[in-house]
Design a protein around this motif. Structure first.
Motif, short mmCIF file in Angstrom:
data_model
loop_
_atom_site.label_atom_id
_atom_site.label_comp_id
_atom_site.label_asym_id
_atom_site.label_seq_id
_atom_site.Cartn_x
_atom_site.Cartn_y
_atom_site.Cartn_z
N GLU A 304 0.79 -1.15 -0.02
CA GLU A 304 0.13 0.12 -0.03
C GLU A 304 0.81 1.23 -0.06
O GLU A 304 0.46 2.15 -0.68
N ASP A 305 2.06 1.19 0.77
CA ASP A 305 2.83 2.68 0.90
C ASP A 305 3.57 2.78 -0.58
O ASP A 305 3.73 3.78 -0.95
N ALA A 308 1.03 4.06 -2.90
CA ALA A 308 0.71 5.77 -2.54
C ALA A 308 1.89 6.44 -3.00
O ALA A 308 1.52 7.69 -3.47
N ARG A 309 3.18 6.10 -2.87
CA ARG A 309 4.32 6.92 -2.99
C ARG A 309 4.37 7.10 -4.50
O ARG A 309 4.66 8.22 -5.03
#
Length: 464
Positions: A304-305, A308-309
């Motif tokens: 998920e990160d 998002a990044r």
């Protein structure tokens, strides 16, 4: 539809046969798939080396020259430049087979090769829906000119035999520079669709995109609006043909072509009797690309990160383009995204090569116009019947979101049909996940139900 940031992986190895041209078939073992290819080694005239060229049926690549070829009794290696930056080295196992590794961006992929007999057919993926000549209809090579900028386009007009005049459709390809068949991973999507339509009594015109085949111009140097002008030029040609009924002309657009069709129909008014939108966007090009990145990364199992990044970095590129930022500022934003996506250990030269490529891509005339183009304002002007289809597994143009936006924008048409088709991907193949790597692996080119649905809908509105 939308251009993907990816490098083509191709490799080769072979045993040596001095003085003769040798063909080898092989495959690269990539995550989740096998990439098949063939390579031809040709001795230099002086007899002190070899040239090599590769063909990759899945990717529509034929005869691509390879660099820094070493081809002797013990070792075979070559370097593939451009965006791939791939080095391959292998050793012979015996006279008819070889094994080796491809090294690219810090990653290693195994390769196996087998020598082909001189009369062996070119290997490649099965495409059972591919039509085979002779066809029970007539084909005409045609040329026409976009009067707005003078670009000449070439294509194939396929016409049913028997009493005319016939209804006709212009087929509009997705983004990028495609041939008239919209050949993607060995699938000739528009040839399959055209064949089905013409056998049902509907003439088709499919053309090479700008810069492909006999067509002039260049897609990267062309705005989305000018590409819609190419569609209008195709309609103008059809109106000059005695075997075509000028009152029963339509447009079928796939992906970006589904953005162009409403643009052309809005300008043509009553000159277009119907349009069919296949995996068409209902939102701006920028919004489509932002959603696409998220969907593809999530489908690939990215954390998920990480998703998002990457989304944040992509938006930064688009923001700088929208602001008219100088090239060095855009380059900085592009480099940040490339670095975030690069495998660990990728060397600086490789990174800069990818940055150069992607910087050039995002600064083209086409890309800038695509980002800001909003289909809603064109759809609102369309008055003819509209059929909009999309697959539930489409990860490039999200089905439910875009079909809803298309239907909401078509306020001026009294005949609108939208359908989300279960289990189909962006190419309208029956799929498992909808990811891009499946396109080449699936033998089906277009689900038969889609061919039937499109044909029946057109005949209900434009048939005799």
């Amino acid at each position: 539809m939308v251009r993907m940031l990816c490098a083509m992986i191709v490799v080769v190895c072979a045993s040596v046969c001095h003085g003769a041209v040798e063909r080898w078939a092989g495959e690269v073992s990539l995550p989740g798939m096998k990439l098949e290819f063939t390579v031809e080694f040709t001795p230099d005239e002086g007899g002190d080396g070899h040239a090599a060229a590769i063909s990759i049926p899945m990717q529509g690549v034929a005869g691509l020259a390879l660099e820094r070829v070493v081809y002797d009794d013990a070792r075979v290696s070559f370097f593939l430049g451009g965006g791939a930056q791939a080095l391959f080295e292998c050793e012979r196992v015996d006279a008819d087979s070889a094994r080796g590794e491809l090294r690219q961006s810090g990653q290693v992929f195994p390769v196996s090769m087998t020598r082909l007999a001189p009369d062996a057919p070119e290997p490649g993926p099965r495409r059972p829906q591919m039509p085979e000549r002779p066809f029970p209809y007539d084909e005409h090579e045609v040329e026409y000119v976009n009067a707005e900028d003078g670009v000449r386009l070439t294509g194939t007009l396929s016409v049913p035999r028997g009493d005319g005049p016939h209804p006709a459709v212009v087929l509009l390809t997705g983004s990028g520079a495609h041939d008239r068949d919209q050949t993607i991973f060995g699938h000739k999507t528009f040839l399959v669709l055209s064949d089905h339509l013409v056998r049902a009594g509907i003439a088709t015109l499919r053309a090479d995109d700008r810069g492909v085949g006999g067509s002039g111009g260049s897609v990267p140097d062309t705005t989305v609006g000018a590409l819609a002008g190419d569609a209008r030029a195709a309609l103008a040609l059809l109106r000059t043909r005695p075997e075509i009924d000028g009152d029963r002309l339509g447009l079928i657009g796939h992906s970006e072509g589904g953005m162009l069709a409403p643009m052309a129909a809005a300008e043509e008014g009553e000159g277009v009797a119907f349009i069919v939108l296949l995996a068409a966007p209902g939102m701006s090009g920028r919004a489509v690309m932002e959603a696409q990145m998220v969907d593809l990364l999530e489908a690939a199992g990215a954390p998920e990160d990480f998703v998002a990044r990457n989304s944040e970095l992509q938006r930064a590129i688009f923001d700088r383009l929208a602001e008219g930022a100088p090239e060095d500022a855009v380059r900085e934003a592009v480099r940040a995204l490339v670095e975030a996506q690069a495998p660990p250990g990728t060397d600086g030269a490789t990174l800069e090569g990818v940055v150069d490529q992607q910087l050039a891509a995002v600064q083209t005339v086409w890309f800038r116009s695509f980002l800001v183009n909003d289909p809603a304002r064109w759809l609102a002007r369309v008055a003819c019947p509209v059929l909009a289809l999309n697959g539930s597994l489409d990860l490039q143009v999200h089905a439910a979101t875009n079909l809803g936006l298309i239907e909401a924008a078509l306020t001026n048409s009294a005949d609108v049909t939208t359908r989300e088709l279960p289990g189909l991907n962006h190419m309208f193949q029956t799929a498992q996940r909808g990811t891009v790597d499946e396109y080449a692996l699936i033998e089906e080119t277009i689900a038969p139900a889609v061919l039937e649905a499109v044909t029946a809908w057109i005949l209900e509105r434009a048939g005799r």
